[in-house]
Enzyme design. Structure first.
Site, PDB file in Angstrom:
ATOM      1  N   HIS A  60       8.309   9.632  36.013  1.00 12.13           N
ATOM      2  CA  HIS A  60       7.794   9.279  37.345  1.00 12.13           C
ATOM      3  C   HIS A  60       6.374   9.832  37.462  1.00 12.13           C
ATOM      4  CE1 HIS A  60      11.704   7.887  38.919  1.00 12.13           C
ATOM      5  NE2 HIS A  60      12.219   8.839  38.161  1.00 12.13           N
ATOM      6  N   LEU A  61       5.394   8.933  37.568  1.00 13.96           N
ATOM      7  CA  LEU A  61       3.994   9.372  37.645  1.00 13.96           C
ATOM      8  C   LEU A  61       3.486   9.450  39.087  1.00 13.96           C
ATOM      9  CD1 LEU A  61       2.410   7.554  34.560  1.00 13.96           C
ATOM     10  CD2 LEU A  61       2.943   9.982  34.808  1.00 13.96           C
ATOM     11  N   ARG A  62       4.227   8.859  40.029  1.00 10.95           N
ATOM     12  CA  ARG A  62       3.968   8.991  41.483  1.00 10.95           C
ATOM     13  C   ARG A  62       2.709   8.306  41.995  1.00 10.95           C
ATOM     14  NH1 ARG A  62       9.081  10.164  42.047  1.00 10.95           N
ATOM     15  NH2 ARG A  62       9.680  12.349  41.938  1.00 10.95           N
ATOM     16  N   ASP A 150      15.107   2.222  39.388  1.00 10.64           N
ATOM     17  CA  ASP A 150      15.517   3.624  39.284  1.00 10.64           C
ATOM     18  C   ASP A 150      15.257   4.408  40.568  1.00 10.64           C
ATOM     19  OD1 ASP A 150      16.399   5.978  37.641  1.00 10.64           O
ATOM     20  OD2 ASP A 150      14.451   6.666  38.324  1.00 10.64           O
ATOM     21  N   ASP A 305      13.269  11.917  32.640  1.00  6.94           N
ATOM     22  CA  ASP A 305      13.361  11.743  34.100  1.00  6.94           C
ATOM     23  C   ASP A 305      12.417  12.720  34.803  1.00  6.94           C
ATOM     24  OD1 ASP A 305      13.985  10.760  36.577  1.00  6.94           O
ATOM     25  OD2 ASP A 305      16.083  11.393  36.559  1.00  6.94           O
ATOM     26  N   HIS A 309       7.757  16.934  42.283  1.00  8.30           N
ATOM     27  CA  HIS A 309       7.810  17.039  43.742  1.00  8.30           C
ATOM     28  C   HIS A 309       6.876  18.150  44.199  1.00  8.30           C
ATOM     29  CE1 HIS A 309      10.946  14.109  44.470  1.00  8.30           C
ATOM     30  NE2 HIS A 309      11.672  14.632  43.499  1.00  8.30           N
TER      31      HIS A 309
HETATM   32  O1  DOR Z   1      16.479  13.291  40.458  1.00 12.67           O
HETATM   33  C1  DOR Z   1      15.932  12.216  40.570  1.00 12.67           C
HETATM   34  N1  DOR Z   1      14.646  12.103  40.976  1.00 12.67           N
HETATM   35  N2  DOR Z   1      16.616  11.115  40.275  1.00 12.67           N
HETATM   36  C2  DOR Z   1      16.120   9.890  40.519  1.00 12.67           C
HETATM   37  O2  DOR Z   1      16.770   8.936  40.235  1.00 12.67           O
HETATM   38  C3  DOR Z   1      14.794   9.713  41.132  1.00 12.67           C
HETATM   39  C4  DOR Z   1      13.945  10.873  40.854  1.00 12.67           C
HETATM   40  C5  DOR Z   1      12.707  10.859  41.707  1.00 12.67           C
HETATM   41  O3  DOR Z   1      12.038   9.829  41.785  1.00 12.67           O
HETATM   42  O4  DOR Z   1      12.358  11.910  42.268  1.00 12.67           O
END
Ligand code: DOR
Length: 430
Positions: A60-62, A150, A305, A309
């Protein structure tokens, strides 16, 4: 700048050719060279391991939308720091990556940053709303080969079937990657549902939430064809379902994350939000089945994954904190420390699951080896014995690692993307 360099007496591991030998590896003009070029920089690489650059199917590059958590530039720097030369970027950005313009924008940002190749994943449904299919054809024309919603499952069997049938019509092969968690069973859930969630007083996300979607998707793929990829498997019964489906010839692949290979729901006794993720860490039996499935090839690849955050988001009450852990900078060392060193996974298989396995699913010939003259010099050199402690700062903007404070063995020394150092002497160059 591409280098002229020779890694002297390095242990080369190449699962594509089955090679495990100590020799010199030369790089010139962006490719692996048959002979040491004149004027090459010599790097004493005795006791180091050289493999193809790692490939992550689940990052996830956001960007766009959540640049305070991660950007394409910071996320790809983190990838390079962890030994990656290619990552597939999930579509749950804001706005979602559900059209060719965003695909191209993400790719342009990655090219400008120059740390790691990025393969954008396209959304299966428009706006990730789970209702109508996205413009998959337009995205295929723009080079997308993996589609995923996802973060959540494709909500209905019918929609999944439509997507698989649509995907089959393209002139190139595309893969649908499923986040297998039935929404109706995980609503409000904070961790694996079981004795531990009961004792902690947290609402659960049961293993059945994953298993029913895995079973559903396998049944649909079995009947209508197409290629299914199952993201971050977490339950022992899911592994068994995939094992049986593969034996029947269903075209399915699966991934497991480093955190699901190591952690269990017992890790949540301190209400540590770093260990909160979807799907959740489950029981020791589940973890052991994931390890066995990875070792025997039922689970094809290890994917991070990587889910960055913001500090203030994770630093709150457990049930308000968002799920996810970063993973790009720790994946190799976690796998080396917890699986390879204790003898649970052969080094060759670990490297396959981190390099050639994901490259094959991604459909890229430029990454994942083989390490032969003339091939693009996308590679990592790491010290398998170097010990370090997982701590901030990271190359990632985020610091929400499930492994914070852990001592790990295995440290990236050099990463090369097309013959240019993205990491040199252990430090990102960009
Ligand atoms: O823990 C997770 N974080 N699972 C996911 O499916 C999405 C991901 C996120 O985008 O933060």
């Amino acid at each position: 700048m591409t280098e002229r360099v020779v890694f002297e007496q390095v242990r080369v591991i190449d699962p594509v050719t089955g090679t495990d030998e100590v020799r010199d590896v030369a790089v010139a003009d962006g490719v692996l060279a048959a002979e040491t070029p004149s004027g090459a920089e010599r790097i004493d690489a005795r006791s180091l391991v050289l493999t193809a650059g790692l490939v992550d199917l689940h990052t996830h590059l956001r960007e766009p939308g959540d640049e305070h958590k991660e950007t394409v530039a910071s996320g790809t720097r983190a990838a390079a720091a962890g030994g990656y030369t290619a990552v597939a970027a999930m579509a749950n950005t804001d706005p979602p990556t559900d059209n060719a313009a965003i695909v191209q924008a993400v790719r342009d940002l990655a090219a400008a940053a120059g740390s790691c190749d990025v393969f954008p994943i396209g959304a299966i449904t428009r706006g990730l709303d789970g209702e109508a299919l996205a413009e998959m054809g337009e995205m295929v024309d723009a080079g997308v080969r993996i589609f995923s919603d996802d973060g959540r499952s494709v909500p209905t069997a019918r929609l999944l079937r439509n997507a698989l049938q649509y995907a089959k019509a393209f002139p190139v092969e595309v893969v649908l990657a499923e986040h297998a968690e039935d929404a109706s069973l995980v609503e409000g859930g904070q961790m694996h549902e079981g004795a531990r969630s009961a004792s902690l007083g947290l609402a659960g996300r049961p293993a059945e939430a994953e298993e029913v979607i895995v079973a559903r998707d396998l049944a649909i793929t079995r009947s209508c064809g197409g290629r299914l990829h199952l993201c971050h498997l977490s339950s022992a019964r899911s592994v068994e379902l995939v094992r049986r489906a593969k034996a029947e010839g269903v075209r399915v692949t699966a991934e497991v994350t480093p955190h699901h290979l190591v952690g269990t729901d017992d890790d949540l006794v301190t209400y540590d939000t770093m260990k909160k993720m979807n799907p959740p860490l489950r029981t020791a039996e589940d973890r052991d089945a994931l390890r066995a499935g990875l070792a025997d090839g039922t689970i094809d690849v290890i994917a991070t994954d990587h889910a960055p955050h913001a500090v203030e988001d994770k630093d709150r009450e457990f049930d308000l904190a968002p799920p996810g852990t970063i993973g790009l900078e720790t994946a190799l060392a976690v796998v080396m420390t917890h699986l390879v060193e204790p003898g649970l996974l052969p080094l060759m298989r670990a490297i396959e699951a981190l390099t050639s396995g994901p490259a094959r699913i991604l459909g890229t010939a430029d990454h994942g080896g083989p390490l032969e003259p003339g091939r693009p010099a996308n590679l990592v050199v790491f010290d398998p014995a170097a010990e370090w402690t997982v701590e901030a700062p990271f190359a990632s903007k985020a610091r929400n690692s499930a492994f914070l404070g852990e001592r790990l063995r295995g440290r990236v020394r050099f990463t090369m993307l097309r013959g240019a150092f993205t990491v040199a002497d252990g430090k990102p160059t960009r």
